[in-house]
Scaffold this motif. Structure first.
Motif, PDB file in Angstrom:
ATOM      1  N   GLU A 163       0.823  -1.216   0.000  1.00 57.37           N
ATOM      2  CA  GLU A 163       0.000   0.000   0.000  1.00 57.37           C
ATOM      3  C   GLU A 163       0.856   1.265   0.000  1.00 57.37           C
ATOM      4  O   GLU A 163       0.397   2.345  -0.333  1.00 57.37           O
ATOM      5  CB  GLU A 163      -0.929   0.003   1.217  1.00 57.37           C
ATOM      6  CG  GLU A 163      -1.886  -1.176   1.258  1.00 57.37           C
ATOM      7  CD  GLU A 163      -3.218  -0.888   0.588  1.00 57.37           C
ATOM      8  OE1 GLU A 163      -3.497   0.285   0.344  1.00 57.37           O
ATOM      9  OE2 GLU A 163      -3.946  -1.870   0.312  1.00 57.37           O
ATOM     10  N   ASP A 166       4.020   3.830  -4.726  1.00 60.57           N
ATOM     11  CA  ASP A 166       3.350   4.685  -5.711  1.00 60.57           C
ATOM     12  C   ASP A 166       3.355   4.042  -7.082  1.00 60.57           C
ATOM     13  O   ASP A 166       2.572   4.415  -7.946  1.00 60.57           O
ATOM     14  CB  ASP A 166       4.052   6.043  -5.776  1.00 60.57           C
ATOM     15  CG  ASP A 166       4.003   6.744  -4.433  1.00 60.57           C
ATOM     16  OD1 ASP A 166       2.888   6.892  -3.907  1.00 60.57           O
ATOM     17  OD2 ASP A 166       5.064   7.114  -3.894  1.00 60.57           O
ATOM     18  N   CYS A 167       4.271   3.120  -7.287  1.00 60.95           N
ATOM     19  CA  CYS A 167       4.301   2.385  -8.561  1.00 60.95           C
ATOM     20  C   CYS A 167       5.099   1.097  -8.390  1.00 60.95           C
ATOM     21  O   CYS A 167       6.090   1.075  -7.654  1.00 60.95           O
ATOM     22  CB  CYS A 167       4.914   3.245  -9.664  1.00 60.95           C
ATOM     23  SG  CYS A 167       4.688   2.515 -11.295  1.00 60.95           S
ATOM     24  N   ALA A 191      -1.744  -5.995  -6.219  1.00 60.75           N
ATOM     25  CA  ALA A 191      -1.438  -4.585  -6.506  1.00 60.75           C
ATOM     26  C   ALA A 191      -2.576  -3.949  -7.297  1.00 60.75           C
ATOM     27  O   ALA A 191      -2.986  -2.809  -7.040  1.00 60.75           O
ATOM     28  CB  ALA A 191      -0.125  -4.481  -7.281  1.00 60.75           C
ATOM     29  N   SER A 194      -5.477  -3.028  -5.280  1.00 62.46           N
ATOM     30  CA  SER A 194      -5.217  -1.821  -4.469  1.00 62.46           C
ATOM     31  C   SER A 194      -4.969  -0.585  -5.327  1.00 62.46           C
ATOM     32  O   SER A 194      -4.518   0.446  -4.821  1.00 62.46           O
ATOM     33  CB  SER A 194      -3.996  -2.051  -3.577  1.00 62.46           C
ATOM     34  OG  SER A 194      -4.187  -3.151  -2.764  1.00 62.46           O
ATOM     35  N   ASN A 195      -5.198  -0.707  -6.641  1.00 59.04           N
ATOM     36  CA  ASN A 195      -5.009   0.421  -7.562  1.00 59.04           C
ATOM     37  C   ASN A 195      -3.595   0.990  -7.574  1.00 59.04           C
ATOM     38  O   ASN A 195      -3.406   2.189  -7.723  1.00 59.04           O
ATOM     39  CB  ASN A 195      -5.993   1.552  -7.243  1.00 59.04           C
ATOM     40  CG  ASN A 195      -7.342   1.247  -7.824  1.00 59.04           C
ATOM     41  OD1 ASN A 195      -7.458   0.697  -8.920  1.00 59.04           O
ATOM     42  ND2 ASN A 195      -8.374   1.569  -7.062  1.00 59.04           N
ATOM     43  N   VAL A 196      -2.617   0.134  -7.376  1.00 61.07           N
ATOM     44  CA  VAL A 196      -1.225   0.589  -7.497  1.00 61.07           C
ATOM     45  C   VAL A 196      -0.841   0.484  -8.977  1.00 61.07           C
ATOM     46  O   VAL A 196      -1.024  -0.582  -9.583  1.00 61.07           O
ATOM     47  CB  VAL A 196      -0.282  -0.295  -6.637  1.00 61.07           C
ATOM     48  CG1 VAL A 196       1.170   0.119  -6.823  1.00 61.07           C
ATOM     49  CG2 VAL A 196      -0.679  -0.235  -5.169  1.00 61.07           C
ATOM     50  N   PHE A 306       4.026   8.204 -11.707  1.00 59.99           N
ATOM     51  CA  PHE A 306       3.530   8.697 -10.415  1.00 59.99           C
ATOM     52  C   PHE A 306       3.456  10.226 -10.426  1.00 59.99           C
ATOM     53  O   PHE A 306       2.456  10.813 -10.012  1.00 59.99           O
ATOM     54  CB  PHE A 306       4.439   8.192  -9.282  1.00 59.99           C
ATOM     55  CG  PHE A 306       4.168   8.869  -7.971  1.00 59.99           C
ATOM     56  CD1 PHE A 306       2.905   8.811  -7.389  1.00 59.99           C
ATOM     57  CD2 PHE A 306       5.175   9.573  -7.315  1.00 59.99           C
ATOM     58  CE1 PHE A 306       2.640   9.455  -6.175  1.00 59.99           C
ATOM     59  CE2 PHE A 306       4.920  10.218  -6.112  1.00 59.99           C
ATOM     60  CZ  PHE A 306       3.653  10.165  -5.543  1.00 59.99           C
TER      61      PHE A 306
END
Ligand SMILES: NC(=O)C1=CN([C@@H]2O[C@H](COP(=O)(O)OP(=O)(O)OC[C@H]3O[C@@H](n4cnc5c(N)ncnc54)[C@H](OP(=O)(O)O)[C@@H]3O)[C@@H](O)[C@H]2O)[C@@H](O)CC1
Ligand SMILES: Nc1ncnc2c1ncn2[C@@H]1O[C@H](COP(=O)(O)OP(=O)(O)OP(=O)(O)O)[C@@H](O)[C@H]1O
Ligand SMILES: [Mg+2]
Length: 373
Positions: A163, A166-167, A191, A194-196, A306
């Motif tokens: 979490e 950022d990427c 990932a 979790s929208n990464v 990002f």
């Protein structure tokens, strides 16, 4: 900072006088935003409307690179994780992870096998290295249940961190071990839930080509195939051979077919598409084709993606400003910076130019476009 450079050289070449008038209007009308926010939002809008094929890469770089703000804390400029590094390859994940730091990310993690971890740590104390991945040869005596336990442990180790990222960059030096790739599939799925954002390169593309559902329809995914990786993707997804007579149409179709995932097709010119349009970056780079340049590129794209998302969030606060796909902006910026750094390195080292030389020129290349002060 941004205003000064934005109004000079690069930005003025991007903006027509009408755009400048719009800018002034925005500056007057957007109360509550800093001046740099307003200019950046307008620049994002200009970029989104550009019809030309060749991207205005310098403007993109200038637009999305954040200023060095003393009020920001460690981590706000980016926390990147590279999944890669196995028995054969330790250079690729190092190149990607260190490039992310050299560009301006605050923290760069590497998730790799235990053997690779010691080597990668010895290259650089700057990287945070997690020796959590396992290859089949290392667990050959373990039964299926034991393997499931190992897989669960790997996932829970990764979950502790995910979490915060950022990427995620999946693939440089990952290798093709089936057990390892199965674990990485699960990491990617987590990932995505979790929208990464996920950049996929190298052996990550081998994995994704055979399991396209891992990225299909995920707008925060970027694929960065080289010639071979692109060929395999086209064959698998479009069911035909690469057609050099229809480069753009084919790239558009490929991206659309994978649910508008952004694809950066590397080559003499880098071609980028999210299924809506195709943009190219043809800035002169280097004639040296030493291995590892793609790893610099994918590490850079992870950071710029990002930054472009951060920039877009500011733009979205103003409803009149159209949205630009940050994955495309991230690819344009990464491609342009790598090429500029490669050109500078070649100027100095000529035939002996290596990937590490190019990495050493990333900072100088970015500084020339978006000075730190
Ligand atoms: N120092 C390290 O640790 C590095 C590790 N790396 C890692 O290695 C892994 C595999 O990645 P990859 O790029 O070697 O695999 P792939 O694309 O299948 O190429 C295999 C072979 O295909 C050929 N070939 C290549 N390009 C071609 C072209 N344009 N046109 C025609 N043929 C071309 C060429 O072989 P040749 O045919 O010339 O014998 C090439 O050797 C991956 O994890 C990656 O991250 C790299 O990042 C480098 C630095
Ligand atoms: N023929 C070329 N002329 C100029 N630049 C090129 C050419 N081919 C690739 N590049 C540049 O080098 C970068 C890396 O592309 P390349 O095809 O070498 O990736 P790769 O094979 O994945 O590299 P790696 O060895 O890191 O795996 C591209 O982004 C592109 O800018
Ligand atoms: Mg590669």
């Amino acid at each position: 900072m941004f205003v000064k450079h934005g109004m000079n050289s690069g930005f003025s070449s991007l903006a027509s006088s009408a755009v400048l008038r719009r800018q002034q209007f925005l500056i007057r009308s957007l109360k509550g935003y800093s001046v740099s926010d307003k200019i950046r939002m307008e620049a994002v809008k200009c970029l989104s409307g550009g019809a030309s094929l060749e991207a205005n890469a310098e403007s993109v770089l200038r637009t999305i690179t954040p200023s060095l703000d003393p009020t920001r804390h460690k981590g706000q400029a980016g926390k990147i994780a590279v999944i890669g590094g196995c028995r054969e390859y330790t250079g690729a994940p190092y190149f990607a992870a260190i490039s992310a730091l050299k560009i301006g990310a605050d923290l760069s993690h590497v998730f790799c096998t235990e053997g690779a971890a010691t080597v990668i740590k010895s290259y650089s104390p700057e990287l945070i290295v997690h020796p959590i991945l396992e290859e089949s040869y290392n667990i050959s005596g373990v039964n299926d249940e034991g393997k499931r336990d190992i897989s669960k442990k790997i996932l829970s180790e990764f979950d502790k961190w995910m979490e915060r990222f950022d990427c995620l960059l999946v693939g440089p030096g990952l290798g093709r071990d089936p057990f390892l790739l199965e674990c990485v599939s699960k990491i990617m799925t987590r990932a995505r839930q979790s929208n990464v954002p996920i950049v996929v390169d190298g052996d990550g593309l081998f994995l994704v080509t055979n399991s396209i559902e891992l990225v299909s329809g995920y707008r925060l995914a970027v694929l960065t195939p080289n010639v071979n990786e692109y060929k395999r993707l086209v064959q698998k997804v479009l069911g035909c051979d690469v057609n050099d007579q229809n480069t753009h149409g084919e790239l558009l179709s490929l991206s659309k077919q994978i649910g508008n995932v952004t694809i950066l097709r590397k080559g003499k010119s880098d071609l980028i598409s999210d299924g809506e349009k195709v943009q190219s970056v043809s800035i002169y780079g280097s004639p040296r084709r030493c291995g590892g340049q793609g790893d610099i590129l994918s590490g850079s794209v992870a950071v710029f993606l990002f930054w472009a998302r951060q920039c877009n969030s500011a733009a979205e606060r103003e409803s009149t400003i159209s949205r630009t796909n940050p994955t495309v902006l991230g690819c344009i910026a990464g491609s342009a910076l790598l090429r500029k750094a490669a050109a500078l390195a070649f100027e100095h080292k000529k035939r002996s130019t290596l990937t590490t030389d190019i990495i050493e020129h990333l900072g100088q290349s970015l500084e020339a476009i978006s000075p730190a002060s």
